[in-house]
Enzyme design. Structure first.
Site, PDB file in Angstrom:
ATOM      1  N   ASP A  73       1.101  -1.258  -0.241  1.00 36.22           N
ATOM      2  CA  ASP A  73       0.205  -0.091  -0.040  1.00 36.22           C
ATOM      3  C   ASP A  73       0.966   1.550  -0.051  1.00 36.22           C
ATOM      4  OD1 ASP A  73       0.465   0.055   2.261  1.00 36.22           O
ATOM      5  OD2 ASP A  73      -0.898  -0.420   3.861  1.00 36.22           O
ATOM      6  N   SER A  74       2.185   1.604  -0.311  1.00 33.92           N
ATOM      7  CA  SER A  74       2.955   2.224  -0.204  1.00 33.92           C
ATOM      8  C   SER A  74       3.305   3.170  -1.101  1.00 33.92           C
ATOM      9  CB  SER A  74       4.755   2.128   0.307  1.00 33.92           C
ATOM     10  OG  SER A  74       4.918   0.917  -0.072  1.00 33.92           O
ATOM     11  N   LYS A 142      -0.944  -9.691   2.726  1.00 31.80           N
ATOM     12  CA  LYS A 142      -0.405  -9.288   3.715  1.00 31.80           C
ATOM     13  C   LYS A 142      -1.176  -8.542   4.485  1.00 31.80           C
ATOM     14  CE  LYS A 142       3.252  -6.469   3.579  1.00 31.80           C
ATOM     15  NZ  LYS A 142       2.988  -4.419   4.541  1.00 31.80           N
ATOM     16  N   GLU A 144      -1.402  -5.950   7.896  1.00 33.49           N
ATOM     17  CA  GLU A 144      -1.163  -5.346   8.994  1.00 33.49           C
ATOM     18  C   GLU A 144      -1.856  -6.022  10.280  1.00 33.49           C
ATOM     19  OE1 GLU A 144       0.343  -1.226   8.599  1.00 33.49           O
ATOM     20  OE2 GLU A 144       0.929  -1.412   6.783  1.00 33.49           O
ATOM     21  N   GLU A 210       8.528  -4.815  10.822  1.00 32.69           N
ATOM     22  CA  GLU A 210       9.563  -3.983  10.036  1.00 32.69           C
ATOM     23  C   GLU A 210       9.617  -2.498  11.714  1.00 32.69           C
ATOM     24  OE1 GLU A 210       6.378  -1.846   7.475  1.00 32.69           O
ATOM     25  OE2 GLU A 210       8.036   0.322   7.606  1.00 32.69           O
TER      26      GLU A 210
HETATM   27  O1  KIV Z   1       3.352  -1.311   1.205  1.00 37.28           O
HETATM   28  C1  KIV Z   1       5.170  -1.375   0.981  1.00 37.28           C
HETATM   29  O2  KIV Z   1       5.541  -0.875   0.668  1.00 37.28           O
HETATM   30  C2  KIV Z   1       5.474  -2.212   3.087  1.00 37.28           C
HETATM   31  C3  KIV Z   1       6.828  -2.324   3.655  1.00 37.28           C
HETATM   32  C4  KIV Z   1       7.794  -0.792   3.461  1.00 37.28           C
HETATM   33  C5  KIV Z   1       6.927  -3.590   3.657  1.00 37.28           C
HETATM   34  O3  KIV Z   1       4.153  -2.926   3.477  1.00 37.28           O
END
Ligand code: KIV
Length: 292
Positions: A73-74, A142, A144, A210
């Site tokens: 989500d980055s 993934k 969180e 992280e």
């Molecule tokens: O969204 C992302 O890029 C991430 C990484 C920082 C692990 O979750």
């Protein structure tokens, strides 16, 4: 069966008996799957994960042999220019992930469940995971999470969704955590371990750590049976992950301490684009070579 596929990892599912005492075969499965990441952990080997959000980088990274591509989500920050990872939708994640999935043949593609689409209940988490996998073709999701989300992860895994759990600093909680801060320092190190253990017990196939102290990450890796993946978590984890724009030097300004820059793409692109602009102005481009 086609014979031109790369050999799968040596071991049980390769179908090939290996005499005891010989060197393990290289890690070259036709498709990287959770079982291969687990095998890395079991053998004390390392794997790498990199973010990707588009067809071209996915193709390049896949060809280099990166085992896992994360459609993080980055993307909200590095692709869409928004100030926070909280501001990206499920539909947007599906668009980016579909492009990545279409462009790889070997890497496992993991997609981030975006903020607000999975936290409310195990049912919501299953619905989110099913949509992500079905509509984008991703191989895993993934989330969180912390120990309080174990039921969500358990429900997703029961529904057939491979789940990577992300603990420690979780960017979707940046406001709740008081900003980008290292998690697990001092006493709170045991909380990171408890979260990781609870999410492993719930069925997560890997745990991403992280921004946690290296000694905490090392203990988590030692206590967990599943692979760990670190970002700002030291060198003891089974895998490492970085945001590609950080590691290839495209990001402007300061990058976090945990990043190593392997290229300076920003300088390379700036120089190339300036030259193009200058040559258009001067009439040096296009030449006879470039016309029909
Ligand atoms: O969204 C992302 O890029 C991430 C990484 C920082 C692990 O979750």
């Amino acid at each position: 069966m086609s014979t031109d596929q790369p050999a799968p990892y040596g071991g049980a599912d390769s179908g090939a008996a290996r005499p005891s005492g010989t060197t393990p075969e290289p890690l070259t499965p036709a498709r990287v799957r959770t079982v291969h990441l687990q095998r890395c952990k079991d053998r004390g080997e390392r794997f790498s994960m990199l973010t990707s959000y588009d067809a071209m980088t996915a193709e390049i990274f896949d060809e280099t042999g990166i085992e896992v591509l994360l459609v993080g989500d980055s993307a909200a920050n590095v692709v869409l220019g928004r100030e926070s990872t909280l501001r990206i939708s499920l539909e947007e994640m599906i668009v980016f992930t579909s492009a990545v999935v279409r462009s790889v043949s070997r890497a496992m593609v993991v997609v981030d469940a975006p903020f607000g689409t999975y936290e409310a209940s195990p049912e919501q988490a299953v619905g989110c995971g099913v949509r992500l996998m079905k509509e984008s073709g991703a191989h895993a999701v993934k989330v969180e999470a912390d120990a309080s989300m174990a039921d969500h992860v358990r429900a997703m895994v029961s529904a057939g969704i491979p789940v990577m759990a992300h603990v420690g600093f979780t960017p979707q909680s940046e406001h709740a955590l008081g900003g980008y801060r290292i998690q697990g320092r001092g006493e709170s190190g045991s909380q990171v371990l408890e979260d990781a253990l609870a999410l492993e017990a719930a069925g997560a196939f890997a745990v991403l750590l992280e921004m946690v102290p290296a000694d905490v990450a090392a203990e988590v890796d030692q206590r967990l049976s599943v692979p760990t993946i670190g970002i700002g978590a030291g060198g003891a984890t089974t895998g490492q992950v970085l945001v590609w724009q950080d590691m290839l030097g495209l990001t402007s300004g300061r990058v976090p301490k945990f990043v190593r820059q392997y290229a300076d793409l920003r300088a390379t692109m700036t120089e190339a684009v300036r030259t193009y602009r200058d040559e258009v102005r001067s009439g040096e481009f296009p030449t006879d070579q470039h016309v029909y």
